[in-house]
Design a protein around this motif. Sequence first.
Motif, PDB file in Angstrom:
ATOM      1  N   GLU A   1       0.825  -1.211   0.000  1.00  0.00           N
ATOM      2  CA  GLU A   1       0.000   0.000   0.000  1.00  0.00           C
ATOM      3  C   GLU A   1       0.858   1.259   0.000  1.00  0.00           C
ATOM      4  OE1 GLU A   1      -2.825   2.775  -0.168  1.00  0.00           O
ATOM      5  OE2 GLU A   1      -2.999   0.646  -0.650  1.00  0.00           O
ATOM      6  N   GLU A   2       1.999   1.250   0.694  1.00  0.00           N
ATOM      7  CA  GLU A   2       2.887   2.415   0.665  1.00  0.00           C
ATOM      8  C   GLU A   2       3.349   2.709  -0.753  1.00  0.00           C
ATOM      9  OE1 GLU A   2       6.046   2.970   3.568  1.00  0.00           O
ATOM     10  OE2 GLU A   2       5.187   1.339   4.751  1.00  0.00           O
ATOM     11  N   ALA A   3       3.764   1.667  -1.465  1.00  0.00           N
ATOM     12  CA  ALA A   3       4.214   1.854  -2.836  1.00  0.00           C
ATOM     13  C   ALA A   3       3.069   2.313  -3.733  1.00  0.00           C
ATOM     14  CB  ALA A   3       4.813   0.552  -3.369  1.00  0.00           C
ATOM     15  N   ALA A   4       1.900   1.721  -3.560  1.00  0.00           N
ATOM     16  CA  ALA A   4       0.737   2.088  -4.365  1.00  0.00           C
ATOM     17  C   ALA A   4       0.338   3.541  -4.130  1.00  0.00           C
ATOM     18  CB  ALA A   4      -0.432   1.157  -4.047  1.00  0.00           C
ATOM     19  N   ARG A   5       0.441   3.984  -2.881  1.00  0.00           N
ATOM     20  CA  ARG A   5       0.082   5.380  -2.564  1.00  0.00           C
ATOM     21  C   ARG A   5       1.018   6.359  -3.282  1.00  0.00           C
ATOM     22  NH1 ARG A   5       2.424   8.567   0.733  1.00  0.00           N
ATOM     23  NH2 ARG A   5       3.479   6.861   1.831  1.00  0.00           N
ATOM     24  N   VAL A   6       2.309   6.042  -3.291  1.00  0.00           N
ATOM     25  CA  VAL A   6       3.264   6.902  -4.005  1.00  0.00           C
ATOM     26  C   VAL A   6       2.868   7.007  -5.481  1.00  0.00           C
ATOM     27  CG1 VAL A   6       5.666   7.148  -4.757  1.00  0.00           C
ATOM     28  CG2 VAL A   6       5.158   6.443  -2.409  1.00  0.00           C
ATOM     29  N   LEU A   7       2.495   5.887  -6.080  1.00  0.00           N
ATOM     30  CA  LEU A   7       2.097   5.890  -7.487  1.00  0.00           C
ATOM     31  C   LEU A   7       0.822   6.691  -7.714  1.00  0.00           C
ATOM     32  CD1 LEU A   7       2.850   2.131  -8.234  1.00  0.00           C
ATOM     33  CD2 LEU A   7       4.072   4.084  -9.204  1.00  0.00           C
ATOM     34  N   ARG A   8      -0.147   6.517  -6.838  1.00  0.00           N
ATOM     35  CA  ARG A   8      -1.403   7.273  -6.981  1.00  0.00           C
ATOM     36  C   ARG A   8      -1.180   8.767  -6.852  1.00  0.00           C
ATOM     37  NH1 ARG A   8      -3.525   3.002  -3.710  1.00  0.00           N
ATOM     38  NH2 ARG A   8      -3.410   4.354  -1.872  1.00  0.00           N
TER      39      ARG A   8
ATOM     40  N   ILE B   1       0.554  -3.099  -8.520  1.00  0.00           N
ATOM     41  CA  ILE B   1      -0.299  -2.574  -9.594  1.00  0.00           C
ATOM     42  C   ILE B   1      -1.763  -2.653  -9.187  1.00  0.00           C
ATOM     43  CG2 ILE B   1      -1.029  -2.902 -11.984  1.00  0.00           C
ATOM     44  CD1 ILE B   1       1.833  -4.147 -12.430  1.00  0.00           C
ATOM     45  N   ARG B   2      -2.154  -3.799  -8.644  1.00  0.00           N
ATOM     46  CA  ARG B   2      -3.549  -3.974  -8.240  1.00  0.00           C
ATOM     47  C   ARG B   2      -3.942  -2.974  -7.151  1.00  0.00           C
ATOM     48  NH1 ARG B   2      -3.321  -9.049  -7.020  1.00  0.00           N
ATOM     49  NH2 ARG B   2      -3.812  -9.693  -9.148  1.00  0.00           N
ATOM     50  N   ALA B   3      -3.063  -2.782  -6.172  1.00  0.00           N
ATOM     51  CA  ALA B   3      -3.366  -1.861  -5.067  1.00  0.00           C
ATOM     52  C   ALA B   3      -3.441  -0.416  -5.538  1.00  0.00           C
ATOM     53  CB  ALA B   3      -2.318  -2.005  -3.966  1.00  0.00           C
ATOM     54  N   SER B   4      -2.673  -0.073  -6.567  1.00  0.00           N
ATOM     55  CA  SER B   4      -2.680   1.310  -7.061  1.00  0.00           C
ATOM     56  C   SER B   4      -3.971   1.631  -7.801  1.00  0.00           C
ATOM     57  CB  SER B   4      -1.492   1.547  -7.998  1.00  0.00           C
ATOM     58  OG  SER B   4      -1.694   0.926  -9.258  1.00  0.00           O
TER      59      SER B   4
END
Length: 351
Positions: free
Chosen positions: A19-26, A134-137
């Motif tokens: 989720e941390e990585a996905a948040r950065v991408l979002r 990818i899915r979490a983003s």
Amino acid sequence: METRLIKISTENPEADLVEEAARVLREGGLVAFPTETVYGLGGNGLDSEACKKIYFAKGRPSDNPLILHISQISELRPIVREIPPEAQKLMDAFWPGPLTMIFPKSDIVPLTTTGGLDTVAVRFPSHPVAMAIIRASGLPIAGPSANSSGKPSPTRASHVAFDLSGKIDMIVDGGAAEWGLESTIVDVSGEIPIILRPGAITKEMMETVVDQVLIDPAILSKPSDDLRPKAPGMKYTHYSPVAKVTLVKGDTKAVICKINQLCAADGEQGKKTGVMATEETKSFYQADVVLSLGKREKPEEIGANLFRVLRKFDFLGVDTVYSEVFPEEGEGLAIMNRLNKAAGYSRIDAE
């Protein structure tokens, strides 16, 4: 910019780290993450500004298209205009996995992502960490290799850190990449699929599920200056270490003799020499550094080790590198495609 490095489990990616990585991408940031091929540099593929950050961080020409990564088949339809029948067959057989396909793009994909083209390259990676992020983003993630443009692609997080620390927001360390060579790219926007970049999914494998697959003639020849690349790696210098790389072709004994002569001549000029050998030949070379790519009869080993070995020559301060060549069939086509580009198509006949 401070680049954060996080280590994640490949077998069971921790939900909080994903989720941390996905948040950065979002939020429009850049995250390097592992895939089964090489490490990718991820950004929001539907955000022109995020894609511009990718080009800037890598020093990548803006007409060199980016690949969009998805985590499930349903994410494909919004970003393409159509899915041709041959593409569906290839998807059924090889997705998720190391196969990228080029489709006519939909209007929601910005031209910044596609290098100004009306087609878009899409891949569904099989790596658990890549799929989870990818899915979490909730986004299609633009993800070229996470290296400085033109340098050997990264197969470990340490390679990414060496090239891009201070230029991106986060590196997700999921261990060594399995394949070590980038995905096969096949253009499915026309009547007959055409391979634009060879990889682990070979022409022979694809022709078990579709009637015919063509190979772009530019794969093993030097591209023209006026070529407009339809896929990553078609035009620009790629995979090159700082050292000058030269390929030596011929009978094994003649190749060994020729490379030893070249290394001796370079040594007399004060140059530090290196050789890319195989397990079968490494003991016969006389150079400052001799590194094995693996067993000649196991191209999967050679492919997995190629970029790591090229980077190691730089780490060891080698000035000139000489390499054996390999048969250009099956996975050997991908190996020689990368070696030719690393050498700038410099090749010597040993006989």
